[in-house]
Design a protein around this motif. Structure first.
Motif, PDB file in Angstrom:
ATOM      1  N   LEU A  27      -6.713   5.046   1.214  1.00 54.03           N
ATOM      2  CA  LEU A  27      -7.389   4.130   2.132  1.00 54.03           C
ATOM      3  C   LEU A  27      -7.707   2.803   1.449  1.00 54.03           C
ATOM      4  CD1 LEU A  27      -8.537   3.469   4.887  1.00 54.03           C
ATOM      5  CD2 LEU A  27     -10.649   4.645   4.218  1.00 54.03           C
ATOM      6  N   GLU A  28      -8.178   2.859   0.215  1.00 48.21           N
ATOM      7  CA  GLU A  28      -8.473   1.623  -0.512  1.00 48.21           C
ATOM      8  C   GLU A  28      -7.196   0.800  -0.685  1.00 48.21           C
ATOM      9  OE1 GLU A  28     -11.690   0.892  -1.079  1.00 48.21           O
ATOM     10  OE2 GLU A  28     -12.168   2.857  -0.272  1.00 48.21           O
ATOM     11  N   GLY A  29      -6.114   1.462  -1.039  1.00 46.70           N
ATOM     12  CA  GLY A  29      -4.846   0.765  -1.207  1.00 46.70           C
ATOM     13  C   GLY A  29      -4.336   0.179   0.091  1.00 46.70           C
ATOM     14  N   LEU A  30      -4.474   0.950   1.158  1.00 44.62           N
ATOM     15  CA  LEU A  30      -4.057   0.481   2.477  1.00 44.62           C
ATOM     16  C   LEU A  30      -4.819  -0.794   2.855  1.00 44.62           C
ATOM     17  CD1 LEU A  30      -2.751   1.087   5.338  1.00 44.62           C
ATOM     18  CD2 LEU A  30      -4.803   2.407   5.782  1.00 44.62           C
ATOM     19  N   ARG A  31      -6.115  -0.780   2.638  1.00 49.70           N
ATOM     20  CA  ARG A  31      -6.924  -1.961   2.944  1.00 49.70           C
ATOM     21  C   ARG A  31      -6.515  -3.155   2.085  1.00 49.70           C
ATOM     22  NH1 ARG A  31     -12.591   1.367   3.742  1.00 49.70           N
ATOM     23  NH2 ARG A  31     -12.263   1.788   5.958  1.00 49.70           N
ATOM     24  N   GLU A  32      -6.205  -2.905   0.830  1.00 47.50           N
ATOM     25  CA  GLU A  32      -5.770  -3.988  -0.056  1.00 47.50           C
ATOM     26  C   GLU A  32      -4.422  -4.553   0.398  1.00 47.50           C
ATOM     27  OE1 GLU A  32      -6.157  -6.614  -3.311  1.00 47.50           O
ATOM     28  OE2 GLU A  32      -7.611  -5.345  -2.307  1.00 47.50           O
ATOM     29  N   LEU A  33      -3.499  -3.685   0.821  1.00 49.24           N
ATOM     30  CA  LEU A  33      -2.202  -4.161   1.308  1.00 49.24           C
ATOM     31  C   LEU A  33      -2.358  -5.007   2.570  1.00 49.24           C
ATOM     32  CD1 LEU A  33       0.099  -1.054   0.767  1.00 49.24           C
ATOM     33  CD2 LEU A  33       0.157  -3.229  -0.484  1.00 49.24           C
ATOM     34  N   VAL A  34      -3.234  -4.591   3.468  1.00 49.31           N
ATOM     35  CA  VAL A  34      -3.467  -5.370   4.690  1.00 49.31           C
ATOM     36  C   VAL A  34      -4.025  -6.748   4.322  1.00 49.31           C
ATOM     37  CG1 VAL A  34      -4.869  -5.517   6.795  1.00 49.31           C
ATOM     38  CG2 VAL A  34      -3.687  -3.386   6.220  1.00 49.31           C
ATOM     39  N   TYR A  35      -4.970  -6.779   3.402  1.00 47.71           N
ATOM     40  CA  TYR A  35      -5.528  -8.057   2.964  1.00 47.71           C
ATOM     41  C   TYR A  35      -4.446  -8.938   2.320  1.00 47.71           C
ATOM     42  CZ  TYR A  35      -7.845 -11.484   0.066  1.00 47.71           C
ATOM     43  OH  TYR A  35      -8.199 -12.662  -0.531  1.00 47.71           O
ATOM     44  N   LEU A  36      -3.728  -8.392   1.374  1.00 52.13           N
ATOM     45  CA  LEU A  36      -2.694  -9.175   0.686  1.00 52.13           C
ATOM     46  C   LEU A  36      -1.611  -9.641   1.661  1.00 52.13           C
ATOM     47  CD1 LEU A  36      -2.401  -7.060  -2.570  1.00 52.13           C
ATOM     48  CD2 LEU A  36      -3.210  -9.425  -2.408  1.00 52.13           C
ATOM     49  N   GLY A  37      -1.251  -8.782   2.599  1.00 54.88           N
ATOM     50  CA  GLY A  37      -0.254  -9.164   3.594  1.00 54.88           C
ATOM     51  C   GLY A  37      -0.708 -10.335   4.436  1.00 54.88           C
ATOM     52  N   SER A  38      -2.012 -10.428   4.672  1.00 53.64           N
ATOM     53  CA  SER A  38      -2.533 -11.542   5.469  1.00 53.64           C
ATOM     54  C   SER A  38      -2.439 -12.866   4.717  1.00 53.64           C
ATOM     55  CB  SER A  38      -3.990 -11.276   5.878  1.00 53.64           C
ATOM     56  OG  SER A  38      -4.854 -11.419   4.766  1.00 53.64           O
ATOM     57  N   LEU A  39      -2.271 -12.815   3.400  1.00 45.72           N
ATOM     58  CA  LEU A  39      -2.180 -14.020   2.586  1.00 45.72           C
ATOM     59  C   LEU A  39      -0.759 -14.562   2.478  1.00 45.72           C
ATOM     60  CD1 LEU A  39      -4.513 -12.983  -0.369  1.00 45.72           C
ATOM     61  CD2 LEU A  39      -5.104 -14.339   1.651  1.00 45.72           C
ATOM     62  N   LEU A  40       0.215 -13.734   2.842  1.00 48.07           N
ATOM     63  CA  LEU A  40       1.605 -14.165   2.728  1.00 48.07           C
ATOM     64  C   LEU A  40       1.971 -15.152   3.822  1.00 48.07           C
ATOM     65  CD1 LEU A  40       3.515 -10.858   1.909  1.00 48.07           C
ATOM     66  CD2 LEU A  40       2.907 -12.701   0.348  1.00 48.07           C
ATOM     67  N   THR A  41       2.656 -16.191   3.435  1.00 46.70           N
ATOM     68  CA  THR A  41       3.129 -17.159   4.427  1.00 46.70           C
ATOM     69  C   THR A  41       4.453 -16.714   5.032  1.00 46.70           C
ATOM     70  OG1 THR A  41       4.208 -18.427   2.675  1.00 46.70           O
ATOM     71  CG2 THR A  41       1.971 -19.104   3.331  1.00 46.70           C
ATOM     72  N   ASP A  42       5.109 -15.767   4.395  1.00 43.48           N
ATOM     73  CA  ASP A  42       6.396 -15.269   4.885  1.00 43.48           C
ATOM     74  C   ASP A  42       6.278 -13.808   5.307  1.00 43.48           C
ATOM     75  OD1 ASP A  42       6.043 -14.207   2.378  1.00 43.48           O
ATOM     76  OD2 ASP A  42       8.134 -14.417   1.784  1.00 43.48           O
ATOM     77  N   ALA A  43       5.169 -13.474   5.938  1.00 48.60           N
ATOM     78  CA  ALA A  43       4.880 -12.079   6.292  1.00 48.60           C
ATOM     79  C   ALA A  43       5.880 -11.494   7.274  1.00 48.60           C
ATOM     80  CB  ALA A  43       3.471 -11.957   6.850  1.00 48.60           C
ATOM     81  N   GLU A  44       6.698 -12.328   7.929  1.00 47.80           N
ATOM     82  CA  GLU A  44       7.673 -11.781   8.868  1.00 47.80           C
ATOM     83  C   GLU A  44       8.655 -10.849   8.165  1.00 47.80           C
ATOM     84  OE1 GLU A  44       9.261 -15.552   7.232  1.00 47.80           O
ATOM     85  OE2 GLU A  44       7.409 -15.111   8.275  1.00 47.80           O
ATOM     86  N   SER A  45       8.840 -11.008   6.863  1.00 47.56           N
ATOM     87  CA  SER A  45       9.729 -10.111   6.134  1.00 47.56           C
ATOM     88  C   SER A  45       9.147  -8.706   6.027  1.00 47.56           C
ATOM     89  CB  SER A  45      10.036 -10.663   4.740  1.00 47.56           C
ATOM     90  OG  SER A  45       8.867 -10.655   3.944  1.00 47.56           O
ATOM     91  N   LEU A  46       7.870  -8.562   6.323  1.00 48.22           N
ATOM     92  CA  LEU A  46       7.185  -7.262   6.290  1.00 48.22           C
ATOM     93  C   LEU A  46       6.585  -6.915   7.652  1.00 48.22           C
ATOM     94  CD1 LEU A  46       5.162  -7.377   2.961  1.00 48.22           C
ATOM     95  CD2 LEU A  46       7.166  -6.008   3.446  1.00 48.22           C
ATOM     96  N   ALA A  47       7.110  -7.481   8.717  1.00 50.76           N
ATOM     97  CA  ALA A  47       6.486  -7.339  10.037  1.00 50.76           C
ATOM     98  C   ALA A  47       6.247  -5.884  10.418  1.00 50.76           C
ATOM     99  CB  ALA A  47       7.317  -8.046  11.101  1.00 50.76           C
TER     100      ALA A  47
END
Length: 108
Positions: A27-47
């Protein structure tokens, strides 16, 4: 590629690897991935991965972090931990698949 984007990608790969290797609570890792994903400007590659991870995180947003759990009444915390464990068991394969995909794309 901008340095901050590269750093966020590297951090995501590191968290994904730590989840897969059981070095980090799921759960901690999942939350960290969601946070980090929100920082990516090219997040469409991980949509698709981010949609899955955000959905799971949203369903578990009432579960306290390990740090916050120390302030909870023990019985209430135990109920939430059982709920967390049950929910995460149901979606473990999806989380692992998303982590493998993140590693394949951003490798650490």
């Amino acid at each position: 590629m901008r340095t901050d984007v590269k750093a966020h990608r590297t951090a995501m790969a590191t968290v994904a690897r730590r989840i897969l290797e059981a070095e980090m609570p799921r759960l901690e890792g999942l939350r960290e991935l969601v946070y980090l994903g929100s920082l990516l400007t090219d997040a469409e590659s991980l949509a698709s991965e981010m949609r899955l991870l955000r959905g799971i995180e949203s369903e578990l947003d009432d579960i306290p972090s390990e740090r916050a759990g120390q302030y909870w009444e023990p019985e209430a915390l135990a109920r939430k931990e059982r709920e967390r464990d049950y929910c995460l068991a149901l979606v473990a394969d999806g989380i692992d698949e998303a982590c493998r995909s993140i590693l394949a794309k951003f490798g650490a």
